[in-house]
Scaffold this motif. Structure first.
Motif, PDB file in Angstrom:
ATOM      1  N   PRO A 180       0.787  -1.236   0.000  1.00 36.33           N
ATOM      2  CA  PRO A 180       0.000   0.000   0.000  1.00 36.33           C
ATOM      3  C   PRO A 180       0.821   1.288   0.000  1.00 36.33           C
ATOM      4  O   PRO A 180       0.266   2.360  -0.162  1.00 36.33           O
ATOM      5  N   ASP A 181       2.141   1.206   0.166  1.00 33.30           N
ATOM      6  CA  ASP A 181       2.978   2.377  -0.048  1.00 33.30           C
ATOM      7  C   ASP A 181       3.025   2.619  -1.562  1.00 33.30           C
ATOM      8  O   ASP A 181       3.081   1.674  -2.345  1.00 33.30           O
ATOM      9  N   HIS A 182       2.990   3.857  -1.991  1.00 33.87           N
ATOM     10  CA  HIS A 182       2.878   4.149  -3.424  1.00 33.87           C
ATOM     11  C   HIS A 182       4.208   4.484  -4.093  1.00 33.87           C
ATOM     12  O   HIS A 182       4.229   5.056  -5.177  1.00 33.87           O
ATOM     13  N   THR A 183       5.334   4.105  -3.483  1.00 34.56           N
ATOM     14  CA  THR A 183       6.631   4.327  -4.119  1.00 34.56           C
ATOM     15  C   THR A 183       6.658   3.662  -5.490  1.00 34.56           C
ATOM     16  O   THR A 183       7.067   4.256  -6.478  1.00 34.56           O
ATOM     17  N   VAL A 184       6.227   2.405  -5.558  1.00 35.29           N
ATOM     18  CA  VAL A 184       6.033   1.706  -6.835  1.00 35.29           C
ATOM     19  C   VAL A 184       4.549   1.356  -6.888  1.00 35.29           C
ATOM     20  O   VAL A 184       4.091   0.461  -6.172  1.00 35.29           O
ATOM     21  N   PRO A 185       3.749   2.070  -7.708  1.00 30.11           N
ATOM     22  CA  PRO A 185       2.300   1.852  -7.712  1.00 30.11           C
ATOM     23  C   PRO A 185       1.901   0.470  -8.227  1.00 30.11           C
ATOM     24  O   PRO A 185       2.690  -0.225  -8.849  1.00 30.11           O
ATOM     25  N   MET A 186       0.639   0.116  -7.961  1.00 30.86           N
ATOM     26  CA  MET A 186       0.097  -1.155  -8.427  1.00 30.86           C
ATOM     27  C   MET A 186       0.125  -1.262  -9.945  1.00 30.86           C
ATOM     28  O   MET A 186       0.461  -2.287 -10.484  1.00 30.86           O
ATOM     29  N   GLN A 187      -0.301  -0.260 -10.629  1.00 29.37           N
ATOM     30  CA  GLN A 187      -0.432  -0.199 -12.082  1.00 29.37           C
ATOM     31  C   GLN A 187      -1.555  -1.082 -12.611  1.00 29.37           C
ATOM     32  O   GLN A 187      -2.233  -0.714 -13.539  1.00 29.37           O
ATOM     33  N   LEU A 188      -1.747  -2.236 -12.044  1.00 27.40           N
ATOM     34  CA  LEU A 188      -2.813  -3.147 -12.453  1.00 27.40           C
ATOM     35  C   LEU A 188      -3.002  -4.146 -11.329  1.00 27.40           C
ATOM     36  O   LEU A 188      -2.034  -4.514 -10.675  1.00 27.40           O
ATOM     37  N   HIS A 189      -4.246  -4.547 -11.094  1.00 28.39           N
ATOM     38  CA  HIS A 189      -4.482  -5.659 -10.179  1.00 28.39           C
ATOM     39  C   HIS A 189      -5.717  -6.410 -10.636  1.00 28.39           C
ATOM     40  O   HIS A 189      -6.529  -5.882 -11.390  1.00 28.39           O
ATOM     41  N   LEU A 190      -5.818  -7.647 -10.210  1.00 30.12           N
ATOM     42  CA  LEU A 190      -6.953  -8.492 -10.563  1.00 30.12           C
ATOM     43  C   LEU A 190      -7.920  -8.549  -9.400  1.00 30.12           C
ATOM     44  O   LEU A 190      -7.500  -8.672  -8.249  1.00 30.12           O
ATOM     45  N   ASP A 191      -9.223  -8.463  -9.683  1.00 30.15           N
ATOM     46  CA  ASP A 191     -10.274  -8.627  -8.686  1.00 30.15           C
ATOM     47  C   ASP A 191     -10.950  -9.969  -8.916  1.00 30.15           C
ATOM     48  O   ASP A 191     -11.452 -10.233 -10.011  1.00 30.15           O
ATOM     49  N   LEU A 192     -10.951 -10.803  -7.889  1.00 27.82           N
ATOM     50  CA  LEU A 192     -11.562 -12.124  -7.938  1.00 27.82           C
ATOM     51  C   LEU A 192     -12.636 -12.192  -6.869  1.00 27.82           C
ATOM     52  O   LEU A 192     -12.421 -11.713  -5.756  1.00 27.82           O
ATOM     53  N   THR A 193     -13.787 -12.770  -7.196  1.00 24.96           N
ATOM     54  CA  THR A 193     -14.878 -12.825  -6.228  1.00 24.96           C
ATOM     55  C   THR A 193     -15.215 -14.267  -5.851  1.00 24.96           C
ATOM     56  O   THR A 193     -14.991 -15.194  -6.628  1.00 24.96           O
TER      57      THR A 193
END
Length: 137
Positions: free
Chosen positions: A75-88
């Motif tokens: 959750p630190d934004h030094t290196v952002p997520m850029q993309l993530h997958l949401d699974l339900t």
């Protein structure tokens, strides 16, 4: 009639395509595109591109070899997520079952928000450091 582009699959960069593809193949119950399977004799392989599909052949995820990859520091934004997958998943019990599966496959838990009454979830990093969420939805 207007034609629109169609999403074919989502591509994840990785320094180890086979390991990351295998992680998601098992986690999501997918299969390899014909010709992308691991060698039948168990010998090592070093693919630079792999695709996972649904049972009907619909593409879901692809994995592309890169020389280096800097994992997110989220959750630190030094290196952002850029993309993530949401699974339900269907309910809280299944959420916990899938948490255990993800960890057993090598995922790293980043956030446990199962106490949130509106959206209980877990955030993980996969083997290459890409974040993904599993939540009740």
């Amino acid at each position: 009639m207007t034609e629109f582009p169609r999403l074919l699959h989502t591509v994840l960069d990785t320094t180890e395509p086979r390991a990351l593809a295998e992680f998601y193949r098992v986690l999501l119950g997918l299969r390899y595109r014909p010709g992308d399977e691991p060698p039948a004799d168990g010998s090592p392989d070093a693919p630079d591109w792999l695709v996972l599909t649904e049972d009907d052949g619909s593409r879901v995820l692809a994995f592309q070899l890169v020389d280096r990859l800097t994992p997110t520091t989220w959750p630190d934004h030094t290196v952002p997520m850029q993309l993530h997958l949401d699974l339900t998943v269907s309910d809280a019990a299944e959420l916990e079952r899938q948490r255990e599966r993800a960890l057993a496959l090598g995922a790293r838990e980043l956030v446990d928000r199962t106490d949130d009454p509106d959206e209980p979830l877990h955030v993980f990093a996969d083997l290459a450091g890409h974040p993904f969420c599993i939540f009740v939805g």
